[in-house]
Design a protein around this motif. Structure first.
Motif, PDB file in Angstrom:
ATOM      1  N   LEU A  13      96.230 -96.702  42.646  1.00  0.00           N
ATOM      2  CA  LEU A  13      96.341 -95.246  42.489  1.00  0.00           C
ATOM      3  C   LEU A  13      95.635 -94.788  41.222  1.00  0.00           C
ATOM      4  O   LEU A  13      94.970 -93.750  41.204  1.00  0.00           O
ATOM      5  CB  LEU A  13      97.816 -94.825  42.455  1.00  0.00           C
ATOM      6  CG  LEU A  13      98.620 -95.057  43.734  1.00  0.00           C
ATOM      7  CD1 LEU A  13     100.026 -94.470  43.588  1.00  0.00           C
ATOM      8  CD2 LEU A  13      97.923 -94.445  44.947  1.00  0.00           C
ATOM      9  N   VAL A  14      95.780 -95.577  40.156  1.00  0.00           N
ATOM     10  CA  VAL A  14      95.075 -95.270  38.908  1.00  0.00           C
ATOM     11  C   VAL A  14      93.561 -95.231  39.170  1.00  0.00           C
ATOM     12  O   VAL A  14      92.860 -94.319  38.728  1.00  0.00           O
ATOM     13  CB  VAL A  14      95.408 -96.335  37.829  1.00  0.00           C
ATOM     14  CG1 VAL A  14      94.444 -96.246  36.657  1.00  0.00           C
ATOM     15  CG2 VAL A  14      96.841 -96.180  37.345  1.00  0.00           C
ATOM     16  N   LYS A  47      92.621 -92.095  41.124  1.00  0.00           N
ATOM     17  CA  LYS A  47      92.729 -90.911  40.245  1.00  0.00           C
ATOM     18  C   LYS A  47      91.539 -90.830  39.297  1.00  0.00           C
ATOM     19  O   LYS A  47      90.941 -89.775  39.130  1.00  0.00           O
ATOM     20  CB  LYS A  47      94.042 -90.989  39.451  1.00  0.00           C
ATOM     21  CG  LYS A  47      94.207 -89.936  38.361  1.00  0.00           C
ATOM     22  CD  LYS A  47      95.509 -90.203  37.606  1.00  0.00           C
ATOM     23  CE  LYS A  47      95.545 -89.556  36.236  1.00  0.00           C
ATOM     24  NZ  LYS A  47      95.733 -88.112  36.261  1.00  0.00           N
ATOM     25  N   GLU A  48      91.184 -91.963  38.684  1.00  0.00           N
ATOM     26  CA  GLU A  48      90.154 -91.905  37.648  1.00  0.00           C
ATOM     27  C   GLU A  48      88.737 -91.975  38.220  1.00  0.00           C
ATOM     28  O   GLU A  48      87.774 -91.698  37.525  1.00  0.00           O
ATOM     29  CB  GLU A  48      90.384 -93.018  36.616  1.00  0.00           C
ATOM     30  CG  GLU A  48      91.701 -92.813  35.878  1.00  0.00           C
ATOM     31  CD  GLU A  48      91.848 -93.664  34.626  1.00  0.00           C
ATOM     32  OE1 GLU A  48      90.841 -94.190  34.134  1.00  0.00           O
ATOM     33  OE2 GLU A  48      92.997 -93.798  34.163  1.00  0.00           O
ATOM     34  N   THR A  49      88.617 -92.362  39.489  1.00  0.00           N
ATOM     35  CA  THR A  49      87.271 -92.434  40.077  1.00  0.00           C
ATOM     36  C   THR A  49      86.968 -91.187  40.899  1.00  0.00           C
ATOM     37  O   THR A  49      85.868 -90.631  40.822  1.00  0.00           O
ATOM     38  CB  THR A  49      87.144 -93.688  40.965  1.00  0.00           C
ATOM     39  OG1 THR A  49      87.545 -94.826  40.197  1.00  0.00           O
ATOM     40  CG2 THR A  49      85.695 -93.886  41.418  1.00  0.00           C
ATOM     41  N   LEU A  50      87.941 -90.758  41.709  1.00  0.00           N
ATOM     42  CA  LEU A  50      87.696 -89.622  42.607  1.00  0.00           C
ATOM     43  C   LEU A  50      88.424 -88.360  42.170  1.00  0.00           C
ATOM     44  O   LEU A  50      88.031 -87.257  42.538  1.00  0.00           O
ATOM     45  CB  LEU A  50      88.142 -89.980  44.023  1.00  0.00           C
ATOM     46  CG  LEU A  50      87.358 -91.117  44.702  1.00  0.00           C
ATOM     47  CD1 LEU A  50      87.966 -91.423  46.061  1.00  0.00           C
ATOM     48  CD2 LEU A  50      85.903 -90.732  44.858  1.00  0.00           C
ATOM     49  N   GLU A  86      92.461 -86.390  41.328  1.00  0.00           N
ATOM     50  CA  GLU A  86      93.793 -86.327  41.920  1.00  0.00           C
ATOM     51  C   GLU A  86      93.791 -85.747  43.331  1.00  0.00           C
ATOM     52  O   GLU A  86      94.747 -85.924  44.082  1.00  0.00           O
ATOM     53  CB  GLU A  86      94.729 -85.515  41.010  1.00  0.00           C
ATOM     54  CG  GLU A  86      94.994 -86.255  39.711  1.00  0.00           C
ATOM     55  CD  GLU A  86      96.048 -85.597  38.843  1.00  0.00           C
ATOM     56  OE1 GLU A  86      96.767 -84.711  39.346  1.00  0.00           O
ATOM     57  OE2 GLU A  86      96.138 -85.980  37.672  1.00  0.00           O
ATOM     58  N   GLU A  87      92.699 -85.042  43.703  1.00  0.00           N
ATOM     59  CA  GLU A  87      92.654 -84.486  45.072  1.00  0.00           C
ATOM     60  C   GLU A  87      92.724 -85.583  46.124  1.00  0.00           C
ATOM     61  O   GLU A  87      93.094 -85.335  47.274  1.00  0.00           O
ATOM     62  CB  GLU A  87      91.361 -83.699  45.310  1.00  0.00           C
ATOM     63  CG  GLU A  87      90.979 -82.706  44.252  1.00  0.00           C
ATOM     64  CD  GLU A  87      90.115 -83.336  43.178  1.00  0.00           C
ATOM     65  OE1 GLU A  87      88.887 -83.353  43.344  1.00  0.00           O
ATOM     66  OE2 GLU A  87      90.659 -83.842  42.189  1.00  0.00           O
ATOM     67  N   LEU A 144      94.683 -88.168  45.900  1.00  0.00           N
ATOM     68  CA  LEU A 144      95.990 -88.827  45.885  1.00  0.00           C
ATOM     69  C   LEU A 144      96.912 -88.198  46.922  1.00  0.00           C
ATOM     70  O   LEU A 144      97.924 -87.579  46.601  1.00  0.00           O
ATOM     71  CB  LEU A 144      96.607 -88.758  44.488  1.00  0.00           C
ATOM     72  CG  LEU A 144      95.934 -89.662  43.455  1.00  0.00           C
ATOM     73  CD1 LEU A 144      96.596 -89.510  42.101  1.00  0.00           C
ATOM     74  CD2 LEU A 144      95.987 -91.128  43.898  1.00  0.00           C
ATOM     75  N   THR A 145      96.529 -88.341  48.161  1.00  0.00           N
ATOM     76  CA  THR A 145      97.332 -87.840  49.280  1.00  0.00           C
ATOM     77  C   THR A 145      97.110 -88.776  50.456  1.00  0.00           C
ATOM     78  O   THR A 145      96.026 -89.352  50.591  1.00  0.00           O
ATOM     79  CB  THR A 145      96.914 -86.395  49.653  1.00  0.00           C
ATOM     80  OG1 THR A 145      97.094 -86.222  51.068  1.00  0.00           O
ATOM     81  CG2 THR A 145      95.456 -86.133  49.350  1.00  0.00           C
TER      82      THR A 145
END
Lengths: 487, 311
Positions: free
Chosen positions: B262-263, B266-269, B271-272, B274-275
């Motif tokens: 998840l990290v 989040k850091e590559t793409l 927070e959009e 993270l679903t």
């Protein structure tokens, strides 16, 4: 932070909670000078405060060594010299091995202290600095009884008392770079840490006591420029090693000239990082990040001039900006912090002056990282400039902060001539997927270290040092031993 | 964006820095509130999977039950349901019946999973049969033989035909990265798969995923492999604005690993992504470790593994 609703499948925010390093380090209210195996109150009777640059809190009071204190330290080193030099090389090696192991055992404490006193993120002290410190002593322990192989057909002898002056950007690592080869070659040392970052060197002194290193073999005197000058000018100091600014380095070279003292200088840099269109771009962007924002840019070999081939410039700049937004700036003791505090208010002012100068000369500032900064302490958001001309001051002078100057080029020849158009010659980076181009470019770069498709990689076995105004002499590896022996 | 799209030039990947970057994600420290939120998020992204020759309707039914209600006890807020159940085509009907109206998707492997070594018309019929039986997500395998032999046009054409056979069902394209071996190949296959479906018309966000592995080949998903695929997804987004989904599958067994993924997302793409609409974990044993760690945070102590129901 929002929690994830069990029935929603829409985007959800997710941020990291604070993850402070909880190791507590016992810091004394005041520290003496480490001379002849014991901590002594300074004869100068002067002390100065050392602060945490992330909070501006006073951590401790450190002694300022005056001329009489430096005399005592050099005297102790001189007296310990013959005994240490006569010791069987394998026995010297044992002390270095013991030192390396004890550093590993106390590495968390030292990492936390390094971060508190200097401002660098705990992630870097813990995962980069301390492992390299231990490795440097292990590596040189191995050399102690093999020096005749390093210099075949010669009989290497110690130089004598070494005066060693180190900077504030990697306090403990620079101490290791200086002490390990000197001790392995049978010399004794007087080491002076930088005035803003004395504490880890003083805790290293405690470790030297723990491993029962013979008194006087290593003496650690704290203080600022005057203390350093007293060491350099002392007639019984036979070898001077300095890491720091080019300005001070030039001054040292003048004062040592004609004295017969050996001298090595590891000075500033304005290192070029060249990205060709056929590079692996996402990885090159990672490399740019570690080349300039590692340790807040307080790195002598920082890749502070980025040259990108014109056809990929827009993409690289977009991706760099995207990546910069994910950098976490703040509390250096938080395990998730990527960019910590600027080492001192003086350095922060210098950096800010350069950022202003960049704008005044017409370069475009990109400060896309918009994280809130702590109220106290010294902070500078990582940033970069585009529209930089080679004549701009931000493209010529060492900023020593998290500030990158981005320029473009069309042909390899142009990249080379621009990269070499600097008084410095410490390090360089080349990014391309074409092997032949790597060799072609690396050969023609005036730099002591050239990294290909990577950046800021260090190893005790690899010599480090510069050309031109970046200094002379090498540290680390077989080559680094040369400065500490008479042949 | 002023630069060329992903396929204009073959994208270069360099192993050393990929490994370095991927390693950095697992040094993030995820604690307290963010850990609890991350664990819940990871549960909601699970594709609970059973892909064995001995699968029975009973096993599929218990998997579906687990998917709708991962934890039998009462928690506030309740543990989220998982994203999907993933089975062979012969079990789709059972799963679809159990999951109807639950919000849990029915995913079916198809196209001659796991090898894909069948005539194209057989593979396409496999897809249609799974959809007719009630699957709304298809996990296809690419033709690795053709890819490794350099017949990339053939691979792309097959992917296009499978995508057209999906008729509205979402598609996950399994690259089987363990057989492609190099990061360069993985990047090339990722770009090829994305470009193949994108060439058929405008895609909606999350309609198409790329997926690492079948779970039948070792190594399955790893952090660096997933990073290379995420970078392909990012480049496609930067040049088209379309969000492709990502599914690492196989080899993710612990909650800690899941949080590191998840990290990385989040850091590559950002927070959009993270679903569950854009990111899934293909796993089954991971579920109970996620639950166990979540309950540790809520109750302060670890529960025994037998406190959690199997599949």
């Amino acid at each position: 932070m929002t929690s994830v609703d069990s029935q929603s499948s829409g985007p959800a925010g997710w941020d990291y909670s604070p993850a402070p390093e909880r190791t507590r380090v016992p810091i004394k209210d005041e520290y003496g000078l480490f001379i002849d195996g014991a901590f002594r109150a300074p004869k100068s009777r002067r002390r100065f405060e050392t602060i945490n640059p992330a909070t501006e809190e006073v951590l401790s009071r450190v002694s300022e060594a005056g001329p009489a204190d430096v005399d005592a330290a050099v005297e102790a080193a001189k007296a310990a010299g013959p005994g240490w030099a006569r010791l069987k090389p394998a026995e010297r090696a044992k002390f270095l091995f013991r030192l390396a192991r004890r550093i590993q055992e106390r590495s968390r404490e030292l990492a936390v202290l390094e971060t508190m006193d200097g401002g660098k993120p705990i992630k870097e002290s813990r995962d980069v600095a301390l492992p390299l410190v231990a490795q440097h002593f292990f590596y040189h322990a191995g050399w102690a009884d093999k020096l005749s192989y390093a210099f075949p057909g010669r009989t290497p002898k110690p130089v004598g008392v070494c005066g060693q002056i180190i900077p504030w950007n990697f306090p403990l690592l620079m101490a290791a770079w200086k002490l390990a080869p000197a001790l392995a070659c049978g010399n004794t040392c007087v080491l002076k840490p930088a005035e803003t970052t004395s504490l880890t060197a003083l805790h290293l002194a405690e470790i030297l006591q723990e491993i029962e290193l013979p008194p006087g073999v290593v003496n650690i005197v704290t203080g600022a420029g005057e203390t350093g000058a007293a060491i350099v000018d002392h007639p019984d100091v036979k070898k001077v090693a300095f890491t720091g600014s080019t300005e001070v380095g030039k001054h040292l070279a003048r004062s040592v000239a004609g004295t017969g003292k050996k001298l090595t200088l590891e000075l500033g840099g304005k290192s070029p990082n060249i990205v060709f269109a056929d590079a692996a771009i996402d990885q090159a962007v990672e490399g740019i990040v570690s080349s300039i924002w590692f340790n807040q840019g307080h790195v002598c070999c920082a890749g502070s001039r980025l040259f990108v081939q014109e056809s990929i410039a827009d993409e690289v700049i977009d991706k760099l900006a995207h990546r910069m937004r994910s950098l976490r700036v703040g509390d250096p003791l938080d395990k998730n912090t990527d960019v910590g505090a600027i080492n001192s208010s003086t350095q922060l002012k210098t950096i800010e002056r350069y950022i202003d100068a960049g704008g005044d000369e017409g370069a475009i500032l990109h400060e896309v990282n918009d994280q809130p900064l702590p109220e106290k302490g010294f902070w500078c958001r990582p940033c970069f400039f585009t529209g930089v001309q080679p004549s701009h001051v931000i493209a010529r002078e060492e900023i020593f902060g998290p500030v990158l100057s981005v320029m473009t080029f069309r042909t390899p020849e142009e990249a080379l001539s621009r990269a070499n158009n600097t008084p410095y010659g410490l390090a360089a980076g080349v990014w391309t997927n074409t092997g032949s181009k790597i060799f072609e470019i690396a050969r023609k770069l005036d730099a002591g270290v050239v990294w290909c498709n990577t950046y800021n990689k260090f190893d005790a076995s690899s010599p480090f040092g510069g050309f031109k105004e970046s200094g002379f002499g090498r540290e680390g590896g077989l080559q680094g031993l040369r400065a500490y022996v008479r042949l | 964006m002023g630069y060329d799209g992903a396929m204009a030039v073959e994208r270069r990947v360099d192993t050393v820095m990929v490994d370095q970057r991927a390693g950095a994600f697992s040094r993030r420290s995820i604690k307290t509130d963010s850990k609890a939120a991350g664990l819940r998020l990871a549960i909601s992204m699970l594709d609970l999977t059973t892909l064995e020759g001995k699968d029975s309707p009973e096993k599929v039914r218990s998997l579906c039950r687990k998917a709708m209600r991962p934890y039998a006890g009462d928690l506030a807020p309740p543990v989220p349901r998982v994203a999907a159940v993933c089975v062979y085509p012969s079990h789709v009907r059972t799963a679809a019946r159990m999951l109807a109206g639950s919000g849990v998707h029915v995913a079916s492997v198809a196209t001659g999973f796991p090898s894909g070594q069948y005539p194209l018309d057989v593979r396409l019929r496999d897809v249609s049969a799974a959809i007719e039986a009630g699957a709304d997500e298809i996990d296809m395998v690419i033709n690795r033989g053709a890819f490794l032999a350099g017949r990339t046009t053939e691979v792309a054409e097959e992917i296009r035909q499978v995508w057209q056979a999906c008729e509205g069902a979402h598609l996950k394209i399994i690259l089987e990265t363990g057989e492609l071996e190099t990061y360069q190949n993985i990047r090339k296959a990722s770009d090829l798969a994305i470009e193949a479906v994108a060439s058929t018309g405008v895609l909606r966000d999350g309609e198409v995923f790329i997926k690492t592995s079948t779970g039948k080949i070792s190594p399955a998903a790893t952090m660096p492999v997933t990073l290379v695929m995420l970078e392909a997804i990012r480049d496609h987004f930067l040049s088209t604005g379309v969000r492709i989904g990502m599914k690492p599958a196989g080899g993710i067994k612990t909650a800690k690993q899941a949080l590191h993924y998840l990290v990385m997302v989040k850091e590559t793409l950002g927070e959009e992504w993270l679903t569950p609409d854009l990111f899934r974990f293909g796993a089954s044993s991971l579920t109970n470790d996620l639950l166990r760690q979540l309950l540790k945070i809520l109750t302060g102590h670890y529960m025994a593994m037998h406190d959690f129901s199997e599949a």
